[in-house]
Design an enzyme around this catalytic site. Sequence first.
Site, PDB file in Angstrom:
ATOM      1  N   GLY A 158      28.491  46.482   0.809  1.00 20.93           N
ATOM      2  CA  GLY A 158      27.857  45.400   0.783  1.00 20.93           C
ATOM      3  C   GLY A 158      27.162  44.904   2.214  1.00 20.93           C
ATOM      4  O   GLY A 158      26.382  45.902   2.695  1.00 20.93           O
ATOM      5  N   ALA A 186      33.912  40.220   7.441  1.00 16.29           N
ATOM      6  CA  ALA A 186      34.842  39.927   6.590  1.00 16.29           C
ATOM      7  C   ALA A 186      35.259  38.728   5.799  1.00 16.29           C
ATOM      8  O   ALA A 186      35.199  37.685   6.379  1.00 16.29           O
ATOM      9  CB  ALA A 186      36.298  40.678   7.169  1.00 16.29           C
ATOM     10  N   GLY A 187      35.027  38.611   4.549  1.00 18.91           N
ATOM     11  CA  GLY A 187      35.434  37.318   3.871  1.00 18.91           C
ATOM     12  C   GLY A 187      35.474  37.749   2.246  1.00 18.91           C
ATOM     13  O   GLY A 187      35.362  38.725   1.684  1.00 18.91           O
ATOM     14  N   LYS A 223      37.065  27.698  -7.532  1.00 19.72           N
ATOM     15  CA  LYS A 223      37.499  26.938  -8.471  1.00 19.72           C
ATOM     16  C   LYS A 223      37.166  25.365  -8.213  1.00 19.72           C
ATOM     17  O   LYS A 223      37.165  25.190  -7.023  1.00 19.72           O
ATOM     18  CB  LYS A 223      39.286  27.035  -8.431  1.00 19.72           C
ATOM     19  CG  LYS A 223      39.774  28.183  -9.385  1.00 19.72           C
ATOM     20  CD  LYS A 223      39.496  28.076 -10.595  1.00 19.72           C
ATOM     21  CE  LYS A 223      40.317  29.291 -11.579  1.00 19.72           C
ATOM     22  NZ  LYS A 223      40.046  29.105 -13.041  1.00 19.72           N
ATOM     23  N   TYR A 255      35.835  27.696   0.108  1.00 20.08           N
ATOM     24  CA  TYR A 255      34.703  28.677   0.591  1.00 20.08           C
ATOM     25  C   TYR A 255      33.828  27.800   1.388  1.00 20.08           C
ATOM     26  O   TYR A 255      33.567  28.431   2.672  1.00 20.08           O
ATOM     27  CB  TYR A 255      34.049  29.297  -0.227  1.00 20.08           C
ATOM     28  CG  TYR A 255      33.110  30.395   0.083  1.00 20.08           C
ATOM     29  CD1 TYR A 255      33.492  31.712   0.575  1.00 20.08           C
ATOM     30  CD2 TYR A 255      31.513  30.199   0.217  1.00 20.08           C
ATOM     31  CE1 TYR A 255      32.594  32.642   0.999  1.00 20.08           C
ATOM     32  CE2 TYR A 255      30.710  31.182   0.656  1.00 20.08           C
ATOM     33  CZ  TYR A 255      31.249  32.267   0.953  1.00 20.08           C
ATOM     34  OH  TYR A 255      30.495  33.440   1.383  1.00 20.08           O
ATOM     35  N   LYS A 258      33.416  28.263   5.813  1.00 22.09           N
ATOM     36  CA  LYS A 258      32.063  28.698   6.366  1.00 22.09           C
ATOM     37  C   LYS A 258      31.471  27.435   7.220  1.00 22.09           C
ATOM     38  O   LYS A 258      30.888  27.984   8.308  1.00 22.09           O
ATOM     39  CB  LYS A 258      31.134  28.874   5.142  1.00 22.09           C
ATOM     40  CG  LYS A 258      31.540  30.247   4.340  1.00 22.09           C
ATOM     41  CD  LYS A 258      31.603  31.531   5.406  1.00 22.09           C
ATOM     42  CE  LYS A 258      31.934  32.760   4.491  1.00 22.09           C
ATOM     43  NZ  LYS A 258      31.927  34.160   5.607  1.00 22.09           N
ATOM     44  N   THR A 263      24.686  41.381  -3.987  1.00 18.15           N
ATOM     45  CA  THR A 263      25.656  42.193  -3.860  1.00 18.15           C
ATOM     46  C   THR A 263      26.487  42.378  -4.780  1.00 18.15           C
ATOM     47  O   THR A 263      26.252  41.605  -6.046  1.00 18.15           O
ATOM     48  CB  THR A 263      26.600  41.356  -2.559  1.00 18.15           C
ATOM     49  OG1 THR A 263      26.989  40.162  -3.150  1.00 18.15           O
ATOM     50  CG2 THR A 263      25.687  41.168  -1.221  1.00 18.15           C
TER      51      THR A 263
END
Length: 458
Positions: free
Chosen positions: A229, A300-301, A306, A364, A368, A399
Amino acid sequence: MGDRYLDLVNHGFAAKVAKQLGLPRPVPLRRYVPGQPLVDGPLLVLGAGDDADAVARLLSGPAGGAGGPVLDGWDLDVHRRPTAGARYAAVVVVLTGLTHPSQLAEPMLAAGSVLRELASAGRIVTISRAATAADAPAVAAARQGVDGMLRSLAKELRGGSTANGIVLADGVPVQAAAAVALLRFLLSRRSAFVDGQLLTVDSEAGTLPTDWDRPLAGQVAVVTGAARGIGEAIAATLARDGATVVAVDVPAAGEQLAAVANRVRGTALQLDVTAADAGARILEHALQRHGRLDVVVHNAGIMRDKLLANMTPDRWESVLAVNIGAQLAINEALLTSGDFTAAPRIVALASTSGIAGNRGQTNYGASKGGVIGMVRATAPLLAPFGGTANAVAPGFIETDMTAHIPPVTRQIARRLNSLQQGGQPVDVAETVAFLASPAACGFQGRVLRVCGQNMVGQ
């Protein structure tokens, strides 16, 4: 990941139908290929004063002149006023001398007069100064007005064209290395999916490359999450630009990681970035195998989406651990080692979700948003060593991860930006490579979005 709609509306009968129905017709973006010209066609430089003259000289002067890369020209066909019948590849509007909003009219209306003839994949770049609380009200109004004007203009352009802005902090000259490098980046096809963005140049720091095609020559760069990716694209782009790459990913991705490392002629390090000794192992590998470490790219992530009402502790904690906790721990190990002090650069992957939020992504978005706060606070720690910490915030990028979004939602997400399409991993990689370069040392704690201008007001 393919965008079938984009292909359909640009070919044959489907293109005619889309035009008749008034459907969005995004233009396939032209991306950078090594060795291509910086721009295809003449440029128009608008604005009065010494700064506008300096920009025109930089763009039009002969390359290879005395004085080094800062003073060398780019040997382009530059016009200083609109010429009837000219089809411009780019328009640069120098607005550093603004003292009142009324002064925006002349240069911007001149720019507007050539927009209908702007070449496909054209570029509009403004150069202005940052508004501060110390400015007189009229000066601050003029300077801040550039922001709203530029973002609005970006939403009007078509044909894969973009509009972006360079904002100079007070005291930073238009010839500063970071300003010159940013101008070149924004004019080039490296910035194909960067649109409607303004980036502030904080200082004169930075060194322009002697070879613009290999600005990272001699540098050693670590890329986490490099097996596929966006991480794979970053590793390939840094290597193309001259860096020796240490590709890092989890042991489960070992086979893919080795293939990436071999392809970019770098080395592979199988490592869980959340491990307590991750920072020490990264530094040890880089020093033992390559003798130095110049750049760390935190890519990296993970995503565990949800709604908050349905969120479980494991989903929350795993995302925060990988996406921000690991970056903080690795940075601390590097900064306290004494071996990451030669103009080090940290580039971290944030997200537009960390800026504008996104439904079902509280964990998330928190991680971020945390990245953005982290680079802002880390930059002053690196500044004494001539280093930087900055972030790249992608929007919708094609991706494997976004391929799992439901089809209708995915199509809507692709069209909700000014370029009306998703970005490619290489778009993020090009921006990371720019911020990783020695020329970009004038940016401190900044965030550059790679989103095709996909947020209202951004």
